[in-house]
Design a protein around this motif. Structure first.
Motif, short mmCIF file in Angstrom:
data_model
loop_
_atom_site.label_atom_id
_atom_site.label_comp_id
_atom_site.label_asym_id
_atom_site.label_seq_id
_atom_site.Cartn_x
_atom_site.Cartn_y
_atom_site.Cartn_z
N GLY A 135 40.86 64.71 -11.53
CA GLY A 135 39.41 65.11 -11.46
C GLY A 135 38.61 64.44 -12.55
O GLY A 135 37.40 64.29 -12.48
N ALA A 136 39.30 63.51 -13.39
CA ALA A 136 38.60 62.66 -14.04
C ALA A 136 38.10 61.56 -13.59
O ALA A 136 37.22 60.78 -13.92
N ARG A 137 38.63 61.11 -12.49
CA ARG A 137 38.08 59.99 -11.43
C ARG A 137 38.10 58.73 -12.35
O ARG A 137 37.10 57.82 -12.06
N ALA A 138 39.00 58.52 -13.25
CA ALA A 138 38.82 57.25 -14.12
C ALA A 138 39.20 56.10 -13.23
O ALA A 138 38.60 55.05 -13.59
N ALA A 139 39.90 56.02 -11.98
CA ALA A 139 40.13 54.92 -11.17
C ALA A 139 38.75 54.61 -10.54
O ALA A 139 38.31 53.49 -10.35
N GLN A 140 38.22 55.64 -10.07
CA GLN A 140 36.93 55.48 -9.22
C GLN A 140 35.77 54.83 -10.24
O GLN A 140 35.31 53.84 -9.73
N LYS A 141 35.82 55.13 -11.41
CA LYS A 141 34.92 54.89 -12.50
C LYS A 141 35.20 53.25 -12.90
O LYS A 141 34.28 52.36 -12.93
N ALA A 142 36.36 52.87 -13.01
CA ALA A 142 36.95 51.49 -13.14
C ALA A 142 36.43 50.63 -12.32
O ALA A 142 36.07 49.56 -12.15
N LEU A 143 36.67 50.98 -10.83
CA LEU A 143 36.47 50.72 -9.60
C LEU A 143 34.89 50.18 -9.28
O LEU A 143 34.45 49.09 -9.36
N ALA A 144 34.13 51.32 -9.56
CA ALA A 144 32.75 50.95 -9.28
C ALA A 144 32.08 50.22 -10.51
O ALA A 144 31.35 49.28 -10.36
N ARG A 145 32.54 50.28 -11.71
CA ARG A 145 32.17 49.53 -12.76
C ARG A 145 32.51 48.11 -12.69
O ARG A 145 31.53 47.18 -12.60
N ALA A 146 33.84 47.62 -12.39
CA ALA A 146 33.96 46.22 -12.09
C ALA A 146 33.32 45.72 -10.84
O ALA A 146 33.22 44.56 -10.97
N MET A 147 33.25 46.44 -9.68
CA MET A 147 32.40 45.77 -8.64
C MET A 147 31.12 45.56 -8.92
O MET A 147 30.43 44.45 -8.48
N THR A 148 30.44 46.59 -9.42
CA THR A 148 28.90 46.49 -9.67
C THR A 148 28.75 45.39 -10.72
O THR A 148 27.81 44.48 -10.74
N LEU A 149 29.60 45.31 -11.69
CA LEU A 149 29.54 44.11 -12.82
C LEU A 149 29.80 42.92 -12.12
O LEU A 149 28.72 41.80 -12.48
N THR A 150 30.58 42.74 -11.24
CA THR A 150 30.79 41.41 -10.71
C THR A 150 29.75 41.07 -9.61
O THR A 150 29.33 39.55 -9.59
N VAL A 151 29.31 41.92 -8.83
CA VAL A 151 28.38 41.53 -7.76
C VAL A 151 26.98 41.48 -8.46
O VAL A 151 26.26 40.78 -7.99
N HIS A 152 26.67 42.31 -9.16
CA HIS A 152 25.26 42.49 -9.55
C HIS A 152 25.03 42.52 -11.02
O HIS A 152 23.65 42.09 -11.74
N ALA B 98 48.18 51.52 -15.00
CA ALA B 98 47.64 52.50 -16.00
C ALA B 98 46.89 53.49 -15.30
O ALA B 98 46.86 54.64 -15.34
N LEU B 99 45.95 52.92 -14.59
CA LEU B 99 44.85 53.76 -13.95
C LEU B 99 45.41 54.58 -12.75
O LEU B 99 45.14 55.71 -12.45
N GLU B 100 46.54 53.97 -11.83
CA GLU B 100 47.17 54.74 -11.02
C GLU B 100 48.12 55.98 -11.59
O GLU B 100 47.76 57.10 -11.24
N THR B 101 48.71 55.73 -12.62
CA THR B 101 49.27 56.84 -13.33
C THR B 101 48.25 57.94 -13.98
O THR B 101 48.48 58.99 -13.83
N GLU B 102 47.12 57.69 -14.60
CA GLU B 102 46.07 58.46 -14.78
C GLU B 102 45.41 59.06 -13.61
O GLU B 102 45.14 60.39 -14.01
N LEU B 103 45.28 58.64 -12.53
CA LEU B 103 44.78 59.31 -11.32
C LEU B 103 45.60 60.35 -11.00
O LEU B 103 45.13 61.65 -10.57
N LYS B 104 46.92 60.20 -10.93
CA LYS B 104 48.20 61.14 -10.73
C LYS B 104 48.08 62.32 -11.71
O LYS B 104 48.21 63.42 -11.21
N ALA B 105 47.93 61.97 -12.81
CA ALA B 105 47.91 63.13 -14.12
C ALA B 105 46.66 63.96 -14.00
O ALA B 105 46.83 65.08 -14.25
N ASN B 106 45.53 63.23 -13.80
CA ASN B 106 44.00 63.90 -13.98
C ASN B 106 43.26 63.32 -12.91
O ASN B 106 42.31 62.85 -13.37
#
Length: 430
Positions: free
Chosen positions: A296-313, A286-294
């Motif tokens: 500029g919204a950087r939804a995939a990057q936000k999801a990645l940063a959120r998941a990684m920071t939550l897991t690690v910190h 779903a994030l990959e689809t959103e990345l291709k469609a928009n």
């Protein structure tokens, strides 16, 4: 989708000593597997997360992960993937690093049996426990005799270094392969560990272990390796212009860690979501689809940063990192803590200013802009203010006659200045 099928879908499969046999073995019941982490520093880094999360994926699937701290191998240094020999560490350095790394490993693997639905707690072992007591002669007899030099030299990690006529490879590092093989043999014999995982640069070391197990125990063991984590341009992932991205918040702040993943290129972010997060295939698709469609919204990057920071910190550090990010995008400063603001200060040009200059009538905004480096002259500063592009503590400052005083100080010692959307500077009271 089986565990191996998911690993392949996520791009976490590069090679296996016997894929069909391992797949069959995994259907027969839980398996013990291990991955080693040499204590070359007092913190793990982003690159270590691929094999570490692999152990976690196996644990979540009901298998028995073993994390090995290299108290012995860390004294030698692995030549795999290295163009030059590491500096040897002292025993004190290795011991200190192991203590720090152990604490980090415990954040990603569950060591409490009561908290694992399948009663499969992780184990933490130190290869110094079985290597240090062995004499050199015993090691040669028990391990060395089972390998030919021809076989060892054929391994990529050794051959690449031998082709370097100037530096070559020392006997110490040449022997590393045997030490790691002995680890696998010991764990197979004592803990029934049947699988070793690691990155592709560990293939030679891992297959040395399966060979030793076959010859000495007449038993089966498997090796599974993942691709090295690289960017789309082929460069190593986890490095920045300022150095390695560490898991220790004292080395890499949660804000900087969060921003590292927020700045992922579109060409890399879906791969990183697959490899580094525990988001489901449906969520990633779903994030990959959103990345291709928009994009500029950087939804995939936000999801990645959120998941990684939550897991690690953790949740609190994630909230602080997101708050600091809002500031860098022009968000208000109401309710922000000094600790969060300090992360911002660490990311933008900062200049000292005598506090006395802001007392009383203070210093003109134009002078402040010049002193901070946001404007080369008072004339340009005037144009920038009149053009509406100057912000003081993230609030637009449109009055060229405005003075900056001690009442503008954040936490009694900072002034945050911004020109345009993203050009920041901080004045810190000396």
């Amino acid at each position: 989708m089986t565990l191996l099928e998911e690993l392949k879908w996520r791009g976490l499969y590069a090679d296996c000593t016997d894929t069909d046999a391992l797949a069959k073995r995994l259907t027969e019941g839980p398996i013990a597997l291990y991955c080693g982490f040499d204590p070359t520093a007092d913190s793990l880094h982003v690159g270590n997360l691929v094999p570490l999360f692999a152990l976690r994926r196996f644990q979540l699937a009901g298998h028995h992960p073993i994390a090995l701290a290299g108290g012995a191998t860390g004294m030698v240094g692995d030549p795999s993937g290295k163009s030059a020999e590491r500096n040897l560490q002292t025993p004190e350095q290795v011991e200190h690093n192991i203590g720090s790394v152990k604490q980090q490993l415990a954040k990603f693997l569950e060591f409490d049996a009561a908290k694992t639905p399948n009663q499969n707690p992780a184990r933490l072992v130190n290869n110094a426990d079985w290597t240090a007591p062995m004499s050199y002669l015993d090691f040669l007899r028990e391990v060395g005799k089972f390998f030919t030099v021809n076989w060892m030299v054929a391994k990529e990690s050794v051959r690449a270094r031998m082709e370097d006529r100037e530096n070559g490879i020392s006997y110490t590092e040449f022997s590393y392969m045997l030490l790691q093989a002995f680890d696998f043999y010991h764990l197979r014999k004592t803990l029934n560990c049947e699988l070793q995982v690691g990155a592709t640069d560990q293939w030679g070391n891992i297959t040395a272990g399966t060979e030793l197990i076959r010859k000495k125990l007449n038993a089966t063991a498997y090796g599974l390796v993942f691709p090295l984590l690289t960017k789309s341009d082929g460069t190593k992932y986890g490095k920045t212009a300022t150095g390695t991205v560490w898991l220790d918040p004292k080395r890499t702040s949660p804000y900087r860690f969060y921003q590292f993943f927020m700045q992922s290129e579109d060409a890399d972010v879906v791969k990183l979501l697959k490899v580094l997060t525990f988001l489901t295939p449906d969520e990633i698709t779903a994030l990959e689809t959103e990345l291709k469609a928009n994009p500029g919204a950087r939804a995939a990057q936000k999801a990645l940063a959120r998941a990684m920071t939550l897991t690690v910190h953790g949740e609190s550090a994630l909230a602080d990192a997101q708050r600091a990010s809002e500031i860098m995008f022009g968000g208000g400063l109401e309710g922000v803590s000094e600790a969060v603001f300090a992360d911002v200060v660490g990311e933008v040009p900062t200049k000292d200013l005598e506090r006395a200059k802001l007392e009383g009538a203070g210093l003109s905004l134009l002078d402040v802009l010049v002193h901070s480096g946001l404007a080369p002259s008072k004339g340009q500063a005037r144009k920038d203010v009149e053009g509406g592009g100057i912000y003081l503590n993230n609030v637009r400052a449109a009055d060229i006659a405005r003075a900056v005083t001690t009442t503008d100080l954040l936490f009694g010692k900072y002034v945050l200045l911004r020109k345009g959307k993203r050009t920041y500077a901080v004045l810190r009271m000396a």
